[in-house]
Design a protein around this motif. Structure first.
Motif, PDB file in Angstrom:
ATOM      1  N   ASN A   1      54.760   6.071 -29.069  1.00 25.00           N
ATOM      2  CA  ASN A   1      54.549   7.503 -28.837  1.00 25.00           C
ATOM      3  C   ASN A   1      55.147   8.355 -29.942  1.00 25.00           C
ATOM      4  O   ASN A   1      54.678   9.468 -30.191  1.00 25.00           O
ATOM      5  CB  ASN A   1      55.140   7.899 -27.485  1.00 25.00           C
ATOM      6  CG  ASN A   1      54.210   7.580 -26.327  1.00 25.00           C
ATOM      7  OD1 ASN A   1      53.377   8.399 -25.948  1.00 25.00           O
ATOM      8  ND2 ASN A   1      54.325   6.385 -25.782  1.00 25.00           N
TER       9      ASN A   1
ATOM     10  N   ILE B   1      50.208  11.371 -30.673  1.00 24.64           N
ATOM     11  CA  ILE B   1      49.526  11.333 -29.388  1.00 24.64           C
ATOM     12  C   ILE B   1      48.139  10.707 -29.489  1.00 24.64           C
ATOM     13  O   ILE B   1      47.646  10.120 -28.523  1.00 24.64           O
ATOM     14  CB  ILE B   1      49.430  12.750 -28.779  1.00 24.64           C
ATOM     15  CG1 ILE B   1      49.045  12.650 -27.300  1.00 24.64           C
ATOM     16  CG2 ILE B   1      48.444  13.615 -29.548  1.00 24.64           C
ATOM     17  CD1 ILE B   1      49.187  13.953 -26.553  1.00 24.64           C
TER      18      ILE B   1
ATOM     19  N   MET C   1      54.810   9.420 -22.552  1.00 26.71           N
ATOM     20  CA  MET C   1      54.069  10.492 -23.208  1.00 26.71           C
ATOM     21  C   MET C   1      54.246  11.825 -22.488  1.00 26.71           C
ATOM     22  O   MET C   1      54.532  12.854 -23.097  1.00 26.71           O
ATOM     23  CB  MET C   1      52.584  10.129 -23.283  1.00 26.71           C
ATOM     24  CG  MET C   1      51.736  11.093 -24.090  1.00 26.71           C
ATOM     25  SD  MET C   1      49.943  10.803 -23.889  1.00 26.71           S
ATOM     26  CE  MET C   1      49.788   9.074 -24.314  1.00 26.71           C
TER      27      MET C   1
ATOM     28  N   THR D   1      55.005  15.010 -32.830  1.00 29.34           N
ATOM     29  CA  THR D   1      55.505  14.623 -31.511  1.00 29.34           C
ATOM     30  C   THR D   1      56.949  15.103 -31.332  1.00 29.34           C
ATOM     31  O   THR D   1      57.708  15.197 -32.298  1.00 29.34           O
ATOM     32  CB  THR D   1      55.468  13.086 -31.341  1.00 29.34           C
ATOM     33  OG1 THR D   1      56.104  12.474 -32.476  1.00 29.34           O
ATOM     34  CG2 THR D   1      54.050  12.599 -31.248  1.00 29.34           C
TER      35      THR D   1
END
Length: 445
Positions: free
Chosen positions: A150, A154, A308, A336
């Motif tokens: 992760n 994404i 996530m 992220t």
């Protein structure tokens, strides 16, 4: 340039994959301990699925209306103010997502990994300075590996999620239908239904049985946590939330019918993990390996989806000054929330070290009931406070859907709290403590 948004199918797989976790294989034996009647057993699984669907319909309206990262935190802030949003956000950060990750990782490392890769994985692991139990070590490795995935973005984790959802979901559905068709289920008559309903469990037993069912269905709101990262969220997000929940509801009822085709409720209560136990009864060694592999893929998908979605809560809270600012920073290359991702993993590892699987599942479930009820009730509040706000998707079963969900949650929380269940009081304790902390915090800008 490649899009950095999830497509509709990836978003739907995020919902279905997050739901399709260890719960459907661990929860049936737990439910069977409290509910001996097959009628009540299947009825509770259907009721839990319908409650999850009611919650999903509510979240579809809110998610399409405010498609941003962070999930319920945003809706609660607009509905009840910053105090309740702060308390719920920290309940999710400290209990729901780390607890869910820990429970799923420990379950996978305890049941699936030794079956697939040999009993040696259940043996203690010598790390030099200290020794760690095998399931604890491998549970930590699973969480670390999927957090690393992760970290890389994404889009990549979304593609992996799609694969980890479609393959086991289709395979497990085919196996369950084969079992039902080959062995058959008990012949249903009016007399058998009346006899089954007559074995009505008490309120506390119903609540105790419902808690693991709720855990098994958790994840129906997964897509709202990455709402800002879904392409065309006004249409795709409601389809993902409702569609993913419906798919899993059908699969769970079919799987539970399959379990009852192999075991009676007394036998089911003692098998530990229903999927592998049923495969062992029906297919022998090769069948056990094949079915266990599908279960493990489903577990990995659920863990990946939870990593996530959970990390986006701290990110959203940091934007509002309710979490350290570092949690709101995105990686320059991957986009992220890397600090939020790894902080969540650190909390999950701390819970994994406790090695208390059943307590982790109950702890996370009780906290989910609190935050989920507040989130669903936000539909009612915002229909009154912001009636003119554009709603790309509008809930049609209003006010029945939020009413059914909230009523079922209050019944479980009330029954268990009245009987002194520690998991419920721990969840309420964290929530109350967070409210108290917020009252004394300097007001964020």
């Amino acid at each position: 340039m490649e899009s950095k948004h999830l497509g509709q199918w990836a978003a739907l797989s995020l919902v279905a994959g997050t739901m399709l976790g260890i719960g459907i294989f661990i929860a049936p034996p737990v439910v069977a301990k409290y509910v001996q009647s097959p009628v009540w057993f299947l009825g509770l699984w259907l009721a839990g699925g319908l409650a999850a669907l009611c919650g999903a319909l509510c979240m579809a309206e809110l998610g399409a209306m405010m498609p941003r990262a962070g999930g319920e935190y945003l809706y609660l802030r607009k509905s009840y103010g910053p105090g309740v949003a702060f308390a719920t956000g920290w309940l999710q950060l400290l209990a729901i997502f780390p607890g869910s990750l820990a429970a799923m990782a420990v379950g996978t490392a305890t049941f699936q990994l030794p079956t697939l890769f040999g009993p040696g994985l259940a043996l203690p692991v010598d790390l030099g300075l200290f020794t760690v139990e095998g399931p604890t070590f491998w549970a930590v490795m699973l969480v670390l590996a999927l957090t690393g995935l992760n970290h890389l973005g994404i889009v990549l984790s979304g593609r992996v999620q799609l694969l980890l959802t479609i393959v086991p979901l289709a395979a497990l559905l085919v196996v369950a239908l084969y079992v039902i068709g080959d062995i058959g289920v008990a012949q249903v008559s009016q007399e058998s239904i009346r006899a089954g309903l007559a074995q009505a469990p008490g309120a506390r037993d119903l609540a105790q049985a419902y808690l693991p069912i709720y855990f098994a269905y958790s994840g129906w709101n997964a897509a709202i946590y990455v709402g800002g990262e879904i392409a065309n969220p006004g249409k795709a997000l409601p389809r993902a939330v409702v569609g993913g929940t419906l798919v899993v509801l059908v699969l769970y009822v079919v799987l539970c019918s399959g379990f009852l085709s192999v075991f009676d409720t007394t036998e089911l209560a003692g098998v530990g993990e229903a999927g592998t136990a049923a495969a062992s009864q029906l297919f022998g060694g090769a069948g056990v390996v094949a079915v266990t592999l599908m279960i493990m893929l489903a577990m990995l998908g659920s863990i990946n989806g939870s990593i996530m979605t959970g990390s986006r809560i701290a990110y959203a809270m940091a934007q509002e000054g309710h979490c350290p600012p570092v949690a709101g920073r995105l990686h320059e290359r991957f986009g992220t929330p890397v600090f939020a991702l790894w902080a969540q993993t650190a909390l999950a590892i701390a819970l994994i070290a406790s090695r208390k699987f059943d307590q982790l599942m109950d702890y996370a479930s009780a906290a989910m009931l609190i935050s989920g009820s507040l989130g669903v009730a936000a539909v009612i509040v915002l229909r009154r406070k912001q009636a003119d706000m554009p709603r790309p998707y509008r809930l049609r079963f209003y006010p029945w859907a939020p009413g059914i969900y909230i009523a079922s949650s209050l019944f479980v929380l009330g029954s268990l709290g009245w009987s002194g269940d520690l998991s419920v009081w721990m969840a309420f304790g964290w929530f109350a403590l967070a409210l108290l902390v917020h009252a004394f915090l300097p007001r964020a800008r």
